[in-house]
Design a protein around this motif. Sequence first.
Motif: not given
Length: 234
Positions: A49-50, A67-85
Amino acid sequence: MTEPHRFSEQNPIRVFLLDDHEVVRRGLTDLLDAEPDISVVGDADTVEHALVRGPALRPHVAVLDVRLPDGDGITVCRELRDRMPELACLMLTSFDDEDALLDAIMAGAAGYVLKQIKGSDLVSAIRTIASGQSMLDPTTTARLMRTLRAEPAETPAVAPELASLSPREREILALIGDGLTNREIGKKLYLSEKTVKNHISRLLAKLGVQRRVQAAVLASHVEQPPTTGDRPAT
């Protein structure tokens, strides 16, 4: 030197929240929306969703549960910053975990705080990272990296695997060690993000590690070939 971002009631800090607990999201929204210079523009309860909602909302700051049920916020951080530096990510967790802190540093997070933080301190932290500053103490960060790099146990065991890396994979490993995101590596080496991700998946498998930060630590033990980022790769 880049001018610090200036926010106001007319131009508030746009905040995106990621937490799997509805009561936490509601509490954070109430806390932050009470500040005249902060506006919560959206939230999510899962990694999937994020990654869909976050980029569409164009936030200045993302407050991410680790810590999230389907993964982790650190992965979200990396992916979002890839798209929005320019996005500033604040990791919010219930656990004081050195491994998670290191992963957050490697993912480009601007801050890492425990959920026990006072509301006023969390507001201050959001304002700090929104202005372009870091909430990660440089001394602590350097000490943690030195501790990991000083651990010799993994190095002899991975020597053959390091030798099995192609020149391009060694090049990418060096850039991971420098803390670059997939997008930044792609720009430097004139590769697409998808190609970079494929290279990283292969080199992690060859090294026998699962996490990007482990590869970054291994990168510090080997001499890397000069990068070819100054000219397009053929």
